[in-house]
Design a protein around this motif. Structure first.
Motif, PDB file in Angstrom:
ATOM      1  N   LEU A 114      10.834   5.591   6.373  1.00  0.00           N
ATOM      2  CA  LEU A 114      11.808   5.574   5.278  1.00  0.00           C
ATOM      3  C   LEU A 114      11.279   6.268   4.026  1.00  0.00           C
ATOM      4  CD1 LEU A 114      13.054   1.890   5.656  1.00  0.00           C
ATOM      5  CD2 LEU A 114      13.977   3.966   6.707  1.00  0.00           C
ATOM      6  N   GLU A 115      10.251   7.107   4.178  1.00  0.00           N
ATOM      7  CA  GLU A 115       9.598   7.691   3.008  1.00  0.00           C
ATOM      8  C   GLU A 115      10.543   8.504   2.128  1.00  0.00           C
ATOM      9  OE1 GLU A 115       6.693  10.985   3.605  1.00  0.00           O
ATOM     10  OE2 GLU A 115       7.091  10.589   5.718  1.00  0.00           O
ATOM     11  N   LYS A 116      11.627   9.045   2.682  1.00  0.00           N
ATOM     12  CA  LYS A 116      12.581   9.805   1.867  1.00  0.00           C
ATOM     13  C   LYS A 116      13.551   8.897   1.120  1.00  0.00           C
ATOM     14  CE  LYS A 116      12.264  13.973   4.555  1.00  0.00           C
ATOM     15  NZ  LYS A 116      12.936  14.990   5.342  1.00  0.00           N
ATOM     16  N   GLY A 119       7.077  -3.366  14.261  1.00  0.00           N
ATOM     17  CA  GLY A 119       6.199  -3.142  13.117  1.00  0.00           C
ATOM     18  C   GLY A 119       6.584  -2.011  12.194  1.00  0.00           C
ATOM     19  N   PHE A 120       7.762  -1.425  12.404  1.00  0.00           N
ATOM     20  CA  PHE A 120       8.236  -0.337  11.566  1.00  0.00           C
ATOM     21  C   PHE A 120       9.609  -0.657  11.001  1.00  0.00           C
ATOM     22  CE2 PHE A 120       5.197   1.684  14.295  1.00  0.00           C
ATOM     23  CZ  PHE A 120       4.588   2.639  13.498  1.00  0.00           C
ATOM     24  N   ALA A 121       9.811  -0.314   9.746  1.00  0.00           N
ATOM     25  CA  ALA A 121      11.152  -0.371   9.165  1.00  0.00           C
ATOM     26  C   ALA A 121      11.886   0.864   9.656  1.00  0.00           C
ATOM     27  CB  ALA A 121      11.081  -0.389   7.642  1.00  0.00           C
ATOM     28  N   MET A 122      12.967   0.652  10.395  1.00  0.00           N
ATOM     29  CA  MET A 122      13.709   1.760  10.997  1.00  0.00           C
ATOM     30  C   MET A 122      14.828   2.277  10.092  1.00  0.00           C
ATOM     31  SD  MET A 122      12.074   2.001  13.795  1.00  0.00           S
ATOM     32  CE  MET A 122      13.076   3.088  14.765  1.00  0.00           C
ATOM     33  N   ALA A 123      15.396   1.391   9.272  1.00  0.00           N
ATOM     34  CA  ALA A 123      16.519   1.774   8.409  1.00  0.00           C
ATOM     35  C   ALA A 123      16.671   0.744   7.304  1.00  0.00           C
ATOM     36  CB  ALA A 123      17.816   1.836   9.219  1.00  0.00           C
ATOM     37  N   LYS A 124      17.157   1.204   6.163  1.00  0.00           N
ATOM     38  CA  LYS A 124      17.551   0.279   5.106  1.00  0.00           C
ATOM     39  C   LYS A 124      18.967  -0.187   5.417  1.00  0.00           C
ATOM     40  CE  LYS A 124      16.767   1.406   0.767  1.00  0.00           C
ATOM     41  NZ  LYS A 124      16.514   2.166  -0.482  1.00  0.00           N
ATOM     42  N   ILE A 125      19.218  -1.469   5.185  1.00  0.00           N
ATOM     43  CA  ILE A 125      20.552  -2.022   5.384  1.00  0.00           C
ATOM     44  C   ILE A 125      20.895  -2.872   4.186  1.00  0.00           C
ATOM     45  CG2 ILE A 125      20.471  -1.926   7.907  1.00  0.00           C
ATOM     46  CD1 ILE A 125      19.739  -4.858   7.955  1.00  0.00           C
ATOM     47  N   ASP A 126      22.196  -3.089   3.968  1.00  0.00           N
ATOM     48  CA  ASP A 126      22.565  -3.924   2.830  1.00  0.00           C
ATOM     49  C   ASP A 126      22.456  -5.406   3.218  1.00  0.00           C
ATOM     50  OD1 ASP A 126      25.073  -4.852   3.953  1.00  0.00           O
ATOM     51  OD2 ASP A 126      26.008  -3.000   3.290  1.00  0.00           O
ATOM     52  N   GLU A 127      22.437  -6.257   2.206  1.00  0.00           N
ATOM     53  CA  GLU A 127      22.220  -7.684   2.432  1.00  0.00           C
ATOM     54  C   GLU A 127      23.297  -8.287   3.328  1.00  0.00           C
ATOM     55  OE1 GLU A 127      21.132 -11.743  -0.010  1.00  0.00           O
ATOM     56  OE2 GLU A 127      22.139 -10.129  -1.084  1.00  0.00           O
ATOM     57  N   ARG A 128      24.531  -7.887   3.124  1.00  0.00           N
ATOM     58  CA  ARG A 128      25.627  -8.436   3.941  1.00  0.00           C
ATOM     59  C   ARG A 128      25.403  -8.120   5.414  1.00  0.00           C
ATOM     60  NH1 ARG A 128      30.370  -6.777   6.176  1.00  0.00           N
ATOM     61  NH2 ARG A 128      32.047  -8.298   6.278  1.00  0.00           N
ATOM     62  N   GLU A 129      25.084  -6.859   5.713  1.00  0.00           N
ATOM     63  CA  GLU A 129      24.811  -6.455   7.089  1.00  0.00           C
ATOM     64  C   GLU A 129      23.610  -7.206   7.641  1.00  0.00           C
ATOM     65  OE1 GLU A 129      23.828  -2.419   9.683  1.00  0.00           O
ATOM     66  OE2 GLU A 129      24.191  -2.254   7.542  1.00  0.00           O
ATOM     67  N   ASP A 185       0.856  -1.185   0.000  1.00  0.00           N
ATOM     68  CA  ASP A 185       0.000   0.000   0.000  1.00  0.00           C
ATOM     69  C   ASP A 185       0.894   1.239   0.000  1.00  0.00           C
ATOM     70  OD1 ASP A 185      -1.832   2.032   0.409  1.00  0.00           O
ATOM     71  OD2 ASP A 185      -2.798   1.080   2.141  1.00  0.00           O
ATOM     72  N   PRO A 186       1.356   1.660  -1.190  1.00  0.00           N
ATOM     73  CA  PRO A 186       2.286   2.791  -1.256  1.00  0.00           C
ATOM     74  C   PRO A 186       1.729   4.079  -0.656  1.00  0.00           C
ATOM     75  CG  PRO A 186       2.005   1.772  -3.433  1.00  0.00           C
ATOM     76  CD  PRO A 186       1.047   1.110  -2.496  1.00  0.00           C
ATOM     77  N   ALA A 187       0.434   4.321  -0.817  1.00  0.00           N
ATOM     78  CA  ALA A 187      -0.165   5.551  -0.307  1.00  0.00           C
ATOM     79  C   ALA A 187      -0.083   5.639   1.217  1.00  0.00           C
ATOM     80  CB  ALA A 187      -1.620   5.656  -0.759  1.00  0.00           C
ATOM     81  N   ASN A 188      -0.120   4.485   1.871  1.00  0.00           N
ATOM     82  CA  ASN A 188      -0.064   4.443   3.332  1.00  0.00           C
ATOM     83  C   ASN A 188       1.266   3.895   3.849  1.00  0.00           C
ATOM     84  OD1 ASN A 188      -2.703   5.466   4.136  1.00  0.00           O
ATOM     85  ND2 ASN A 188      -3.479   3.696   3.013  1.00  0.00           N
ATOM     86  N   PHE A 189       2.243   3.774   2.946  1.00  0.00           N
ATOM     87  CA  PHE A 189       3.597   3.354   3.315  1.00  0.00           C
ATOM     88  C   PHE A 189       3.623   1.983   3.987  1.00  0.00           C
ATOM     89  CE2 PHE A 189       3.417   7.979   3.329  1.00  0.00           C
ATOM     90  CZ  PHE A 189       4.438   8.281   2.446  1.00  0.00           C
TER      91      PHE A 189
END
Length: 90
Positions: free
Chosen positions: A36-38, A52-62, A14-18
């Motif tokens: 992470l909307e930015k 229940g929230f994505a706090m940060a993007k991380i790479d696959e290795r991490e 649901d992109p509109a509601n993130f």
């Protein structure tokens, strides 16, 4: 104890509601990616999930290194995964 656990974005539901579906060690749940909307994640991106929230993007290795370390916590990891499995965002 509450842990941030790496999860792989399966789809943006649901992109509109993130909202996005994430896979955490085989358990799939819908979470909020609003924080992470930015820098919106896309399918196959890894994120650090907490309550229940994505706090940060991380790479696959991490992500894989973190999962391996968290799994060594034993009961704490199992408890966190059970809580994730039984939770949902309405």
């Amino acid at each position: 104890m509450c842990l941030g656990i790496p999860g792989r974005i399966v789809e943006i539901t649901d992109p509109a509601n993130f909202m996005a579906k994430v896979d955490v060690s085989g358990v799939k749940r819908t979470i909020s990616v609003r924080l992470l909307e930015k820098d919106m994640p896309e399918p196959d991106d890894w994120v650090l999930v907490h309550v229940g929230f994505a706090m940060a993007k991380i790479d696959e290795r991490e992500a894989l290194l973190t999962l391996a370390a968290v799994k060594k916590l034993g009961d704490a990891y199992d408890t966190e995964l059970e809580a994730f499995d039984s939770s949902s965002i309405i």
